[in-house]
Design an enzyme around this catalytic site. Structure first.
Site, mmCIF file in Angstrom:
data_model
loop_
_atom_site.group_PDB
_atom_site.id
_atom_site.type_symbol
_atom_site.label_atom_id
_atom_site.label_comp_id
_atom_site.label_asym_id
_atom_site.label_seq_id
_atom_site.Cartn_x
_atom_site.Cartn_y
_atom_site.Cartn_z
ATOM 1 N N SER A 1 18.930 71.187 7.124
ATOM 2 C CA SER A 1 18.017 72.049 7.865
ATOM 3 C C SER A 1 18.446 72.078 9.334
ATOM 4 C CB SER A 1 16.587 71.527 7.723
ATOM 5 O OG SER A 1 15.690 72.487 8.231
ATOM 6 N N GLU A 2 18.384 73.262 9.953
ATOM 7 C CA GLU A 2 18.929 73.456 11.308
ATOM 8 C C GLU A 2 18.367 72.482 12.336
ATOM 9 O OE1 GLU A 2 17.992 75.793 9.097
ATOM 10 O OE2 GLU A 2 18.248 77.773 9.993
ATOM 11 N N ASN A 3 17.128 72.035 12.152
ATOM 12 C CA ASN A 3 16.519 71.150 13.147
ATOM 13 C C ASN A 3 17.032 69.716 13.040
ATOM 14 O OD1 ASN A 3 15.057 71.130 10.674
ATOM 15 N ND2 ASN A 3 13.353 70.106 11.675
#
Lengths: 223, 230
Positions: free
Chosen positions: A55-57
């Protein structure tokens, strides 16, 4: 869509589309899922098939949503939903997270789309040149950086207009990025010769699919 | 003795000038220094350029600064039309620069690492590329993107010691380490205070060399707004 055609076949729902994508993801792949239908894909990959979701975060090894009593308020995915971390998972800072994306380390990214063109162009961040809610997020990085980009989307707009098109009319996310499209009507590959349908839902003819597609489609079963 | 702890919000915010570029860390509400954002509203600096992941939704964080009329320009990776930021941008009251999220992170990282600019294929051939230098590298079309330093960086940590060594919690890491390094004045709010040497050296994610001021704010857990329909 006319009543007669609606009666002839049943387009896939969001969950069924996500399940269809999930079937094609093999064990061992590192995968990023975009916002919307793509996020549902992980629900259809059994934990026994080890696929690692990024996930990008800054989360690698995203697991299923926790029951309400077990929520970790510090653990979300890029859609701001509470998630879990699988054993073997890790946290990284944002530039490292996008090194994962941009450095070509992801086997696959599944993205939603407004439009996909027959040359693989992707449009998924703005509905017009002056959209007041531009939603680029990580999509431009993912579309350029992942080894494969699959789009999952409704085959037509609510008004019945094709979303698989000759050339995108919406602002581009990336050029020649998408290699495969999963819609509520069909699975299509984007090839140098344009869209090739690999499968269609029961009751839909190639002529029916072509009528709902804005570029030529031919049918060829996967070798 | 090095002691980067400050005792009050006023001390933490001292000297932030009008017209500053302020990097604000966090992703959604996780790892976002909400107390410092409120402190900045209180401090009163105007005409700010704010760099953060998104334009936010409502309630905590950026909307307070926006509503107070302190923001001239917003640099972020997305804005919701139905948000304070979206409305102010539509009304022409706040200037918007939308940056692909990976390019945003890399521009911030580059600033902290002393890299003035870099080429990337992200955004090539799109609206983002307009007005930017284009160059083909290794057969791929790339665009030139510049480093994005902050006059100020606002950071949230899970634990900090008096040297400014920082530890983060789960997804609370996100932009915090790169913004800490890219701030000329890096100000941290920390949930917990550690004795010097208490944070295992291997667990220090941001070493104190990147940190200038630390304020102890036991802010509590991040609160998510109702999740968007997926």
């Amino acid at each position: 869509m006319s009543e007669s055609s609606a009666a002839a076949y049943q387009p896939l729902g969001r969950s069924a589309m996500a399940a269809r994508v999930a079937r094609d993801i093999p064990e061992g792949w590192y995968v990023n899922l975009g916002i919307g239908i793509p996020t549902l894909v992980s629900n259809h990959v059994p934990l026994s098939r080890e696929v690692v979701f990024h996930s990008e975060n800054g989360v690698i090894g995203v697991g299923p949503a926790p029951p309400p009593e077990a929520v970790n308020p510090w653990l979300i995915n890029a859609s701001s939903q509470h998630v879990t971390l699988r054993p073997g998972g890790s946290y990284i800072q944002h530039a490292d997270s996008f090194a994962v994306v941009r450095g070509g380390h992801l086997d696959l990214c599944v993205l939603g789309a407004y439009q996909v063109a027959e040359n693989g162009d992707l449009a998924n961040w703005a509905r017009s040149e002056d959209d007041t809610g531009p939603q680029i997020g990580g999509a431009m990085d993912l579309a350029v950086g992942a080894r494969r980009v699959w789009a999952v989307m409704e085959h037509t707009t609510r008004e019945g207009k094709p979303r698989l098109v000759h050339r995108c009319s919406y602002p581009l996310t990336a050029k020649a990025a998408v290699s495969r499209v999963y819609t509520n009507l069909a699975v299509l590959d984007v090839t140098p010769e344009g869209f090739v349908a690999r499968e269609m839902i029961a009751g839909l003819s190639l002529a029916g699919l072509q009528a709902r597609t804005g570029a030529p489609v031919r049918f060829e079963k996967q070798a | 003795m090095i002691d980067k702890f400050v005792r009050s919000m006023a001390e933490a915010m001292a000297g932030i000038a009008d017209g500053s570029t302020v990097l604000i860390a966090g992703f959604a509400d996780v790892g976002q220094p909400n107390a410092l954002i409120e402190g900045l509203v209180e401090q009163g600096a105007r005409d700010l350029t704010i760099v953060m992941n998104s334009g936010g939704r409502g309630g905590t964080g950026l909307p307070k600064l926006l509503e107070a009329g302190r923001v001239r320009k917003l640099i972020c990776s997305f804005v919701r039309s139905a948000s304070v930021a979206g409305e102010l941008v539509t009304a022409g009251k706040v200037e918007l620069e939308v940056v692909p999220q990976g390019t945003l992170a890399e521009r911030i990282r580059a600033a902290g690492a002393g890299v003035p600019a870099f080429y990337t294929p992200t955004g090539a051939g799109t609206k983002i590329a307009r007005g930017k230098e284009v160059r083909e590298i290794g057969g791929r079309e790339c665009i030139l993107e510049y480093a994005l330093p902050g006059d100020v960086a606002l950071v949230e940590a899970w634990r900090a010691d008096r040297w400014g060594n920082l530890e983060f919690r789960a997804a609370g890491r996100s932009y915090n380490p790169i913004m800490a390094a890219a701030g000329r004045l890096t100000i941290v709010q920390t949930q917990h205070v550690a004795e010097l040497g208490e944070i295992e050296p291997e667990a220090v994610v941001t070493p104190g060399i990147f940190v200038h001021r630390v304020l102890h704010v036991p802010y509590g857990d991040p609160v998510m707004p109702a999740p968007a329909k997926s």
